[in-house]
Design a protein around this motif. Sequence first.
Motif, short mmCIF file in Angstrom:
data_model
loop_
_atom_site.label_atom_id
_atom_site.label_comp_id
_atom_site.label_asym_id
_atom_site.label_seq_id
_atom_site.Cartn_x
_atom_site.Cartn_y
_atom_site.Cartn_z
N PRO A 255 1.19 -1.00 -0.23
CA PRO A 255 -0.14 0.00 0.25
C PRO A 255 0.76 1.30 -0.26
N THR A 256 0.45 2.26 -0.36
CA THR A 256 1.15 3.98 -1.12
C THR A 256 -0.07 4.74 -0.35
N GLN A 257 1.20 5.98 -0.67
CA GLN A 257 -0.16 6.92 -0.40
C GLN A 257 -0.41 7.55 -1.88
N ALA A 258 -0.74 8.42 -1.87
CA ALA A 258 -2.01 9.48 -3.27
C ALA A 258 -0.11 9.07 -3.99
N ASN A 259 0.30 9.92 -3.93
CA ASN A 259 1.45 10.04 -4.47
C ASN A 259 2.93 9.37 -4.72
N GLY A 260 2.51 8.18 -4.14
CA GLY A 260 3.04 6.96 -4.09
C GLY A 260 4.43 6.49 -3.65
N GLU A 261 4.38 7.06 -2.10
CA GLU A 261 5.07 7.04 -1.23
C GLU A 261 4.99 6.33 -0.73
N LEU A 262 5.67 5.59 -0.47
CA LEU A 262 5.45 3.99 1.45
C LEU A 262 5.78 4.59 1.89
N LEU A 263 4.85 4.33 3.47
CA LEU A 263 5.41 4.73 4.47
C LEU A 263 6.22 3.47 5.21
N LEU A 264 7.17 3.77 5.57
CA LEU A 264 8.25 2.39 5.64
C LEU A 264 7.78 2.55 6.91
N HIS A 265 7.17 0.35 7.04
CA HIS A 265 7.32 -0.26 8.60
C HIS A 265 8.78 0.08 8.55
N PHE A 266 9.70 0.16 10.03
CA PHE A 266 10.72 0.13 10.14
C PHE A 266 11.59 -1.08 10.69
N GLY A 267 12.44 -1.98 10.93
CA GLY A 267 12.63 -2.85 11.45
C GLY A 267 14.20 -2.84 12.40
N LYS A 268 14.31 -3.20 13.56
CA LYS A 268 15.63 -2.91 14.14
C LYS A 268 17.00 -3.22 13.05
N ALA A 269 17.53 -2.00 13.42
CA ALA A 269 18.95 -2.11 12.32
C ALA A 269 19.58 -3.36 12.94
N SER A 270 20.29 -4.42 11.90
CA SER A 270 20.62 -5.47 12.76
C SER A 270 22.08 -5.67 12.01
N ALA A 271 23.40 -5.70 11.89
CA ALA A 271 24.99 -6.13 11.45
C ALA A 271 25.22 -6.94 10.96
N SER A 272 23.91 -8.57 11.05
CA SER A 272 24.42 -10.04 10.79
C SER A 272 24.44 -9.68 9.18
N TYR A 273 23.10 -8.78 8.46
CA TYR A 273 23.50 -8.88 7.17
C TYR A 273 24.16 -8.28 5.43
N TYR A 274 25.25 -7.00 7.15
CA TYR A 274 26.78 -6.10 6.29
C TYR A 274 27.75 -7.14 6.00
N LEU A 275 28.38 -6.91 4.91
CA LEU A 275 29.32 -7.93 4.60
C LEU A 275 30.68 -6.82 3.92
N SER A 276 31.32 -6.58 4.69
CA SER A 276 32.65 -5.15 3.88
C SER A 276 33.43 -5.82 2.36
N ALA A 277 32.89 -4.79 1.34
CA ALA A 277 33.79 -5.21 0.27
C ALA A 277 35.00 -5.18 0.51
N ALA A 278 35.98 -4.95 1.37
CA ALA A 278 37.01 -5.04 1.56
C ALA A 278 37.35 -7.16 1.27
N ASP A 279 36.01 -7.33 2.70
CA ASP A 279 36.33 -8.58 2.83
C ASP A 279 35.97 -9.40 1.40
N VAL A 280 34.32 -9.47 1.11
CA VAL A 280 34.50 -9.93 -0.51
C VAL A 280 35.55 -9.39 -0.97
N LEU A 281 36.37 -8.98 -1.66
CA LEU A 281 37.11 -8.84 -2.44
C LEU A 281 38.33 -9.90 -1.88
N ALA A 282 38.22 -9.31 -0.58
CA ALA A 282 39.30 -10.97 -0.69
C ALA A 282 39.02 -11.83 -0.36
N GLY A 283 37.80 -12.50 -1.00
CA GLY A 283 37.44 -13.91 -0.57
C GLY A 283 37.26 -14.82 0.40
#
Length: 703
Positions: free
Chosen positions: A274-302
Motif C-alpha cells: 500500500p502507498t500514499q496517493a503520491n506513490g510514497e511508501l510509509l516504511l515500517h522500519f525494523g531494528k537495524a542489524s549488522a548480520s546482513y552487512y559484509l565489508s567490500a574489502a572482505d568480499v574482494l579478499a574472498g
Amino acid sequence: MNRGTALLATVLRAGRGRLLPTLLLAAAALLLQHIEQTPLQTLQASQFDRYQRLAPRPRDAEPVIVVAIDSQSLATHGQWPWPRDLIARLLERIQGGQPLAVGLDFVFAERDQQAPALIAERLPPAAGALLRQLPDPDATLAARLAVAPTTLAVVGLARQLPGARLPVHPLPALQLPLTVDRALPQFSSALASRPELQAAAAGEGFINATPGAPGEHGERSILRRVPTLAMIRDQPYLSLPLEMVRQALGAGAVVAEPGSAGMQAIRIGDYRLPTQANGELLLHFGKASASYYLSAADVLAGKYPPATFADRFVIVGFNSIGLQDRVVSPLGDSLPGVDVHAQVIESLLAGTALRRPAWLPLLETGALLAGGLLLIAAVPALRPRYAVFSFSLLGLLMVGGGYAAFLAGRWLFDGASVTLLLGPVFMALLGNTLIAADARRRAAERHLQRSREEAARVAGELDAARRIQMGLLPDPGQRFAGESRFAVGALLEPALAVGGDYYDCFMLDRQRLCIAIGDVSGKGVPASLFMAISKTLGSTLLRRHGDLAAAVRDIEGELSRENPAFLFVTAFIGILDVDRGTLDYACAGHDAPLLRRAGRVARIDTAAVAGPPLCALGDYPYATARLQLQAGDLLCLFTDGVSEAGSGDALFGGERLATCLAALPEAAPDALCRAIRDKVREFEAGAAPADDLTLLLLRWDGA
C-alpha cells in the motif's frame, strides 16, 4: 464579579453554553484538516514514530545482503571513487553466487578518472600510446554488469544541471491513470550513469528519498516516506530496491493501483505494497542489524564463499560516516541509506507497510467531530468530576484506538492530535458547567431520570410481549423428538421487538402433519396481536376440519369478523401424509415454497390454487392442490423477510434463496434454517432488517 469575569461568563454561557465549544470544534476540525501547515504535524509524526518503536517490523528473514563500502574497505583499497575495474572485480565475486539481483547505490556519472586513456592525455605521446592499449575500466565494468540482473542508481533532478543524463530503462507497458500520473513525483531531469554502463545494466531505479522536516529529531531529519514510483521526463521509473525485485522476477509486470486521489498500492508480480496517493511508501522500519552487512574489502579478499550470495538480493552501497550517506529512522537508529533499500525489499516481500490512505484523515476529522459533539451534548448534563472522567475516557479511547489500529493492521490513526484538539472544547464546556451551577444539573438529572424510566417501561412491555409471542410458536425439535419419518426446523426473527410473522407445525393424527407459515400486513404491536389471533384460529380450525380448503375458508371468515384495522394475512398451509409423502396445500397470497430434490431446487407451482391474502377480499373459495414428495425431499417455506432482505441497492430475492438452498450440504432442517439466516444477514451487510424473517423447513425421509 468584575467586568472581565462577567464578560467571560457571558461568552461561556452564550447559546446555552454550546456556542463557544461549537466554534472551537469547527476551528479544531479545520486545523486538523490542514495539520501539515501547523506545529501539530510534529506531534503527529512523533506519535507515529512511537507506534513503530512499540512494534517494529520483525526482520526474521534476511533476503538482502549489503556489501558495504565501509571504513575498512576505504583503508584497504583507497578513497572513493574506486577504479571501475575494482568494482567489476567486486561484482564478479558477488555474481559467482548467482544472486537474485544486484543493485548499485551510487551513480557513475563521469568517466573513470583512472582510465588509461585519460591518463595518457597528460603524458608524452609515446607513453600515452602504450596506455591507450590497456583495457578501459568502464568497458570492463559494463561487461560485468551484463552478466547478472543488475540495477543502476538514478538521482531525479527538479531542473537541468550540468552533467545531467536521463536514464534509458523506463518501465515497459505501464498504464497510469491521469489521477495517478499527476500525483506522482515529477523530475524534469536526472543524474544517471554513463551510456555504456546504462546499456549493459538490466534496469535503473531512482534513489531519491523523502525526509521529514529538519528539527523533528534534534537537528537531523527523520526518514519516514520512501518513493516507489516517479516520473522522469514523463517516463515511469521504480525506486532502486523495487526495480531490483522486478528484475529478479524476470522483469515482471508493475501495476500502480489507482485510488480516489492518486495511487493506493503498487504491485510487482504477486507482491503488493500500500502507498500514499503520491506513490510514497510509509516504511515500517525494523531494528537495524549488522548480520546482513559484509565489508567490500572482505568480499574482494574472498573471505565469503559464493554460496553466501545465492538466492539473495545484493545491494552495494556506502556504510562509512565519512561518505555522509546516513539517515535517522523513526526507531531512533542512525542508518546508512543502503539499509533503507534493504528494508523496502523486505517490506515488499512480506507485504507489510504502514497504512494512511486518503480517507484516514477524514476519519480522524469525523472522530474529532463525533467526540466534540458528544462532549457538547454530554458535558453540560454531567457533574464536573464525571465530565473530567468522560473526557479522560474519550481521550484514552482516541489514543488507545490509534495504538490498536497500528497493532491490528499498521494503520496510522492520529488519536493524540484529536484528543489535544478536543481539549479547548472540553475546557469551554467545563467552564460553562461550573458557571451553570446545580440548578441546571438537577433539572437535567430529573429529566434524564424520567426519560430512563419511560424507556425502561416501554422496553419492559415490549420485552414481555416478545416473550409471549415467541412462546406461542412451537419448538419442532421438542415436538417431534424421536420422529424418523420426517424432520422439521423453524426460525423466526422479528424486525422489531415484536412482529407479524408466524409459523406452526403439529400432528392432526398419527399419519398427518400440518405445517403453516403466515405474514400479517404491517409491523410492530398491531401486527403481533393479529398474528397471535391468526395462529390460534388456524391451529384450532385446521384440527376441526377434515377438508383443508374448507378450513382455510373458515379461518378467513373468523379473521374478517372483527377486523377494524383491515389487516390481512398471507399464508401457506400444507398437510403431509407422513407415510405416503403426499402434500395437500393451500396458498393465500404467500410466496410459493421451494422444493430441493436430488440437489436441485425448484419453486412449487401454486398458480392454480393461489388465492388472495386472508381478509383481503372476503368469502373467497380457496382451493387445494397435491404434491407427491420423494424420500429426502426438502421443503422450504419462507416469508418476504427473506426474499426482500436488502443490501441497499438489491434484494436477496427468490433466485438467490434457491441458489443458497441448493448449495447447502445435507444437514438437519434447524441447522439449515440457521445457515440460510446467516446468508441473509451477510447479504444485508449490517443493514437493519426491513421485515420479519421466518423460515420453516420440512424434510420427508419416507415411511
